[in-house]
Design an enzyme around this catalytic site. Structure first.
Site, PDB file in Angstrom:
ATOM      1  N   ASP A   1      16.183 -17.326 -22.096  1.00 17.56           N
ATOM      2  CA  ASP A   1      17.420 -17.635 -22.824  1.00 17.56           C
ATOM      3  C   ASP A   1      17.586 -19.142 -22.942  1.00 17.56           C
ATOM      4  O   ASP A   1      17.016 -19.906 -22.151  1.00 17.56           O
ATOM      5  CB  ASP A   1      18.641 -17.069 -22.072  1.00 17.56           C
ATOM      6  CG  ASP A   1      18.588 -15.554 -21.981  1.00 17.56           C
ATOM      7  OD1 ASP A   1      17.925 -14.928 -22.823  1.00 17.56           O
ATOM      8  OD2 ASP A   1      19.206 -15.014 -21.043  1.00 17.56           O
TER       9      ASP A   1
HETATM   10  N1  URA Z   1      16.584 -12.436 -17.971  1.00 21.72           N
HETATM   11  C1  URA Z   1      17.656 -13.029 -18.550  1.00 21.72           C
HETATM   12  O1  URA Z   1      18.751 -12.509 -18.505  1.00 21.72           O
HETATM   13  N2  URA Z   1      17.474 -14.213 -19.148  1.00 21.72           N
HETATM   14  C2  URA Z   1      16.291 -14.853 -19.209  1.00 21.72           C
HETATM   15  O2  URA Z   1      16.198 -15.934 -19.769  1.00 21.72           O
HETATM   16  C3  URA Z   1      15.186 -14.222 -18.607  1.00 21.72           C
HETATM   17  C4  URA Z   1      15.360 -13.016 -17.989  1.00 21.72           C
END
Ligand code: URA
Length: 237
Positions: free
Chosen positions: A105
């Site tokens: 993310d």
């Molecule tokens: N899980 C998430 O919620 N975000 C990420 O960036 C990676 C795994």
């Protein structure tokens, strides 16, 4: 691998095919000690000694980069508005066709693997391969033992999605920092897993992919090449 010399120079030195041709024409390039001025000459890149202005070119078919992804950049190749992980790869490591192998993310930091090897990326991202990924999650609330076990046994997300079992370890005294290893990669999975037990992730960092750990000497935003030995750790069981 036998390729045209202009293609080799262009891909290995991250210059355009035209620039590669000019370099070759000007006599800068030699193969096994002999100057090559014909751009269409075919060369066995792996088994020849190629030099540019007398300096050896170490041919690598593909490149594998470990990035300590900072917050605020997106895991994409291009984006009209927001900086991408590819935008911040340093020039020395840039190649054509680089892409992030997997997603983090925008606000997640840590180990991002960037490569130009589609087959490798496909293998490590395949849901059938179950390559483990480990994260450190800072949590809003203390993680109860009951919630920890629920996550370990396979969380059920708010939309009913059943997750695989996971490894979850509380790593601080207050109980608000957890190390979690999952073997799949659903959208926002870690955040949704903790949300499913009534908690909230306030900071997320990926620290390993397979058996390869993020090099902690890399500052956020920094990259380095992954060695061959390290690469094998990613798929090793
Ligand atoms: N899980 C998430 O919620 N975000 C990420 O960036 C990676 C795994």
């Amino acid at each position: 691998m036998i390729q045209r010399i202009d293609k080799i120079i262009s891909s290995q030195m991250n210059v355009s095919r035209n620039d590669a041709r000019s370099m070759i024409k000007s006599g800068s390039v030699a193969v096994d000690g002999k100057s090559v001025t014909d751009s269409s000459a075919k060369v066995d890149a792996e088994n020849s000694e190629i030099t540019v202005n007398g300096k050896p070119l170490f041919f690598k078919e593909h490149i594998y980069i470990m990035m300590n992804k900072p917050q605020g950049v997106v895991s994409a190749t291009t984006d009209n508005k927001i900086k991408t992980v590819i935008d911040i790869v340093p020039e020395a490591l840039k190649r054509k066709n680089l892409f992030p192998a997997g997603r983090l993310d925008r606000d997640t930091v840590g180990f991002m693997l960037i490569t130009d090897d589609g087959d490798f990326a496909h293998r490590i991202l395949s849901p059938l391969k179950h390559v483990p990924k480990t994260y450190i999650a800072n949590l809003r609330d203390r993680l109860s033992e009951e919630a920890r076990q629920t996550l370990e046994n396979g969380a059920v997300l708010s939309d009913g999605t059943q997750c695989m079992d996971a490894l979850v370890r509380v790593i601080d005294e207050e109980g608000k920092v957890a190390e979690i290893t999952i073997r799949e990669g659903k959208y926002h999975q870690i955040k949704r897993m903790f949300a499913s037990v009534g908690n909230e992730v306030t900071f997320l960092k990926r620290i390993s992919i397979g058996n390869l750990h993020l090099d902690e000497s890399l500052e956020e935003g920094e990259c380095r090449e992954i060695t061959e030995n390290e690469l094998s750790l990613i798929e090793k069981r």
